[in-house]
Design a protein around this motif. Structure first.
Motif, PDB file in Angstrom:
ATOM      1  N   THR A  20       0.849  -1.190   0.000  1.00  0.00           N
ATOM      2  CA  THR A  20       0.000   0.000   0.000  1.00  0.00           C
ATOM      3  C   THR A  20       0.886   1.242   0.000  1.00  0.00           C
ATOM      4  O   THR A  20       1.852   1.316   0.760  1.00  0.00           O
ATOM      5  CB  THR A  20      -0.920   0.006   1.234  1.00  0.00           C
ATOM      6  N   VAL A  21       0.560   2.184  -0.881  1.00  0.00           N
ATOM      7  CA  VAL A  21       1.309   3.443  -0.955  1.00  0.00           C
ATOM      8  C   VAL A  21       0.340   4.612  -1.060  1.00  0.00           C
ATOM      9  O   VAL A  21      -0.799   4.454  -1.481  1.00  0.00           O
ATOM     10  CB  VAL A  21       2.309   3.470  -2.141  1.00  0.00           C
ATOM     11  N   GLU A  22       0.826   5.767  -0.680  1.00  0.00           N
ATOM     12  CA  GLU A  22       0.054   7.011  -0.775  1.00  0.00           C
ATOM     13  C   GLU A  22       0.417   7.706  -2.080  1.00  0.00           C
ATOM     14  O   GLU A  22       1.593   7.873  -2.386  1.00  0.00           O
ATOM     15  CB  GLU A  22       0.392   7.909   0.418  1.00  0.00           C
ATOM     16  N   VAL A  23      -0.589   8.089  -2.868  1.00  0.00           N
ATOM     17  CA  VAL A  23      -0.354   8.757  -4.150  1.00  0.00           C
ATOM     18  C   VAL A  23      -1.257   9.970  -4.289  1.00  0.00           C
ATOM     19  O   VAL A  23      -2.244  10.107  -3.585  1.00  0.00           O
ATOM     20  CB  VAL A  23      -0.587   7.805  -5.350  1.00  0.00           C
ATOM     21  N   THR A  24      -0.896  10.843  -5.217  1.00  0.00           N
ATOM     22  CA  THR A  24      -1.758  11.954  -5.599  1.00  0.00           C
ATOM     23  C   THR A  24      -2.131  11.765  -7.067  1.00  0.00           C
ATOM     24  O   THR A  24      -1.415  11.097  -7.811  1.00  0.00           O
ATOM     25  CB  THR A  24      -1.033  13.306  -5.426  1.00  0.00           C
ATOM     26  N   ASN A  25      -3.244  12.313  -7.476  1.00  0.00           N
ATOM     27  CA  ASN A  25      -3.667  12.212  -8.872  1.00  0.00           C
ATOM     28  C   ASN A  25      -3.302  13.480  -9.619  1.00  0.00           C
ATOM     29  O   ASN A  25      -3.458  14.563  -9.078  1.00  0.00           O
ATOM     30  CB  ASN A  25      -5.176  11.981  -8.967  1.00  0.00           C
ATOM     31  N   ASN A  34       9.296   4.600  -7.637  1.00  0.00           N
ATOM     32  CA  ASN A  34      10.327   5.112  -6.733  1.00  0.00           C
ATOM     33  C   ASN A  34       9.892   5.007  -5.276  1.00  0.00           C
ATOM     34  O   ASN A  34      10.708   4.735  -4.406  1.00  0.00           O
ATOM     35  CB  ASN A  34      10.687   6.554  -7.069  1.00  0.00           C
ATOM     36  N   GLN A  35       8.615   5.239  -5.001  1.00  0.00           N
ATOM     37  CA  GLN A  35       8.101   5.103  -3.642  1.00  0.00           C
ATOM     38  C   GLN A  35       8.300   3.687  -3.128  1.00  0.00           C
ATOM     39  O   GLN A  35       8.698   3.484  -1.983  1.00  0.00           O
ATOM     40  CB  GLN A  35       6.608   5.425  -3.602  1.00  0.00           C
ATOM     41  N   ILE A  36       8.028   2.721  -3.967  1.00  0.00           N
ATOM     42  CA  ILE A  36       8.202   1.324  -3.565  1.00  0.00           C
ATOM     43  C   ILE A  36       9.689   1.017  -3.407  1.00  0.00           C
ATOM     44  O   ILE A  36      10.088   0.322  -2.471  1.00  0.00           O
ATOM     45  CB  ILE A  36       7.523   0.376  -4.571  1.00  0.00           C
ATOM     46  N   SER A  37      10.515   1.562  -4.280  1.00  0.00           N
ATOM     47  CA  SER A  37      11.964   1.373  -4.185  1.00  0.00           C
ATOM     48  C   SER A  37      12.512   1.911  -2.866  1.00  0.00           C
ATOM     49  O   SER A  37      13.453   1.346  -2.310  1.00  0.00           O
ATOM     50  CB  SER A  37      12.691   2.061  -5.337  1.00  0.00           C
ATOM     51  N   GLN A  38      11.935   2.989  -2.370  1.00  0.00           N
ATOM     52  CA  GLN A  38      12.379   3.536  -1.091  1.00  0.00           C
ATOM     53  C   GLN A  38      12.060   2.590   0.055  1.00  0.00           C
ATOM     54  O   GLN A  38      12.818   2.502   1.015  1.00  0.00           O
ATOM     55  CB  GLN A  38      11.739   4.904  -0.844  1.00  0.00           C
ATOM     56  N   THR A  46      14.752  -4.216 -10.368  1.00  0.00           N
ATOM     57  CA  THR A  46      13.597  -4.992 -10.835  1.00  0.00           C
ATOM     58  C   THR A  46      12.416  -4.074 -11.107  1.00  0.00           C
ATOM     59  O   THR A  46      11.747  -4.186 -12.137  1.00  0.00           O
ATOM     60  CB  THR A  46      13.201  -6.061  -9.795  1.00  0.00           C
ATOM     61  N   LEU A  47      12.161  -3.134 -10.202  1.00  0.00           N
ATOM     62  CA  LEU A  47      11.042  -2.203 -10.386  1.00  0.00           C
ATOM     63  C   LEU A  47      11.247  -1.314 -11.607  1.00  0.00           C
ATOM     64  O   LEU A  47      10.294  -1.010 -12.318  1.00  0.00           O
ATOM     65  CB  LEU A  47      10.853  -1.355  -9.136  1.00  0.00           C
ATOM     66  N   ALA A  48      12.486  -0.924 -11.867  1.00  0.00           N
ATOM     67  CA  ALA A  48      12.773  -0.066 -13.021  1.00  0.00           C
ATOM     68  C   ALA A  48      12.435  -0.756 -14.338  1.00  0.00           C
ATOM     69  O   ALA A  48      12.140  -0.095 -15.340  1.00  0.00           O
ATOM     70  CB  ALA A  48      14.232   0.355 -13.013  1.00  0.00           C
ATOM     71  N   GLU A  71      -7.913  -1.555  -9.873  1.00  0.00           N
ATOM     72  CA  GLU A  71      -6.996  -2.641  -9.542  1.00  0.00           C
ATOM     73  C   GLU A  71      -5.638  -2.300 -10.161  1.00  0.00           C
ATOM     74  O   GLU A  71      -5.529  -2.141 -11.370  1.00  0.00           O
ATOM     75  CB  GLU A  71      -7.501  -3.969 -10.116  1.00  0.00           C
ATOM     76  N   ILE A  72      -4.628  -2.190  -9.327  1.00  0.00           N
ATOM     77  CA  ILE A  72      -3.291  -1.807  -9.775  1.00  0.00           C
ATOM     78  C   ILE A  72      -2.364  -2.989  -9.543  1.00  0.00           C
ATOM     79  O   ILE A  72      -2.402  -3.620  -8.481  1.00  0.00           O
ATOM     80  CB  ILE A  72      -2.791  -0.580  -8.990  1.00  0.00           C
ATOM     81  N   ALA A  73      -1.524  -3.269 -10.524  1.00  0.00           N
ATOM     82  CA  ALA A  73      -0.583  -4.389 -10.400  1.00  0.00           C
ATOM     83  C   ALA A  73       0.762  -4.005 -10.997  1.00  0.00           C
ATOM     84  O   ALA A  73       0.826  -3.233 -11.950  1.00  0.00           O
ATOM     85  CB  ALA A  73      -1.139  -5.614 -11.115  1.00  0.00           C
ATOM     86  N   ILE A  74       1.816  -4.556 -10.410  1.00  0.00           N
ATOM     87  CA  ILE A  74       3.155  -4.397 -10.970  1.00  0.00           C
ATOM     88  C   ILE A  74       3.627  -5.772 -11.398  1.00  0.00           C
ATOM     89  O   ILE A  74       3.641  -6.714 -10.596  1.00  0.00           O
ATOM     90  CB  ILE A  74       4.126  -3.783  -9.953  1.00  0.00           C
TER      91      ILE A  74
END
Length: 81
Positions: A20-25, A34-38, A46-48, A71-74
């Motif tokens: 779970t991450v906080e985002v703005t639209n 980058n948020q997940i990488s942090q 891998t994320l890149a 629904e968001i997926a990586i």
């Protein structure tokens, strides 16, 4: 807005089935990754190279506007044999 992101393959092995991450639209894809990488610096490369999907469709744009129930997926790169 807080969003839950489903993870697959190697990312799921490392972080579990979702994060779970906080985002703005609108959300900049690079910023989201980058948020997940942090939170998990060992996954930066891998994320890149991963793809983002919203409602089961890959996103090719640099930005996306998310709705609450999206629904968001990586999807990380995978190989087969």
């Amino acid at each position: 807005m807080e969003v839950k992101i489903r993870l697959f393959a190697f990312l799921q092995d490392q972080l579990g089935p979702s994060i779970t991450v906080e985002v703005t639209n609108p959300v900049r894809i690079k910023s989201l990754l980058n948020q997940i990488s942090q939170q998990a610096p060992q996954l930066s490369s891998t994320l890149a190279n991963s793809r983002l999907a919203v409602n089961q469709e890959f996103i090719n744009d640099e930005e996306v506007i998310l709705k609450v129930n999206d629904e968001i997926a990586i999807i990380p790169p995978v190989s087969g044999g």
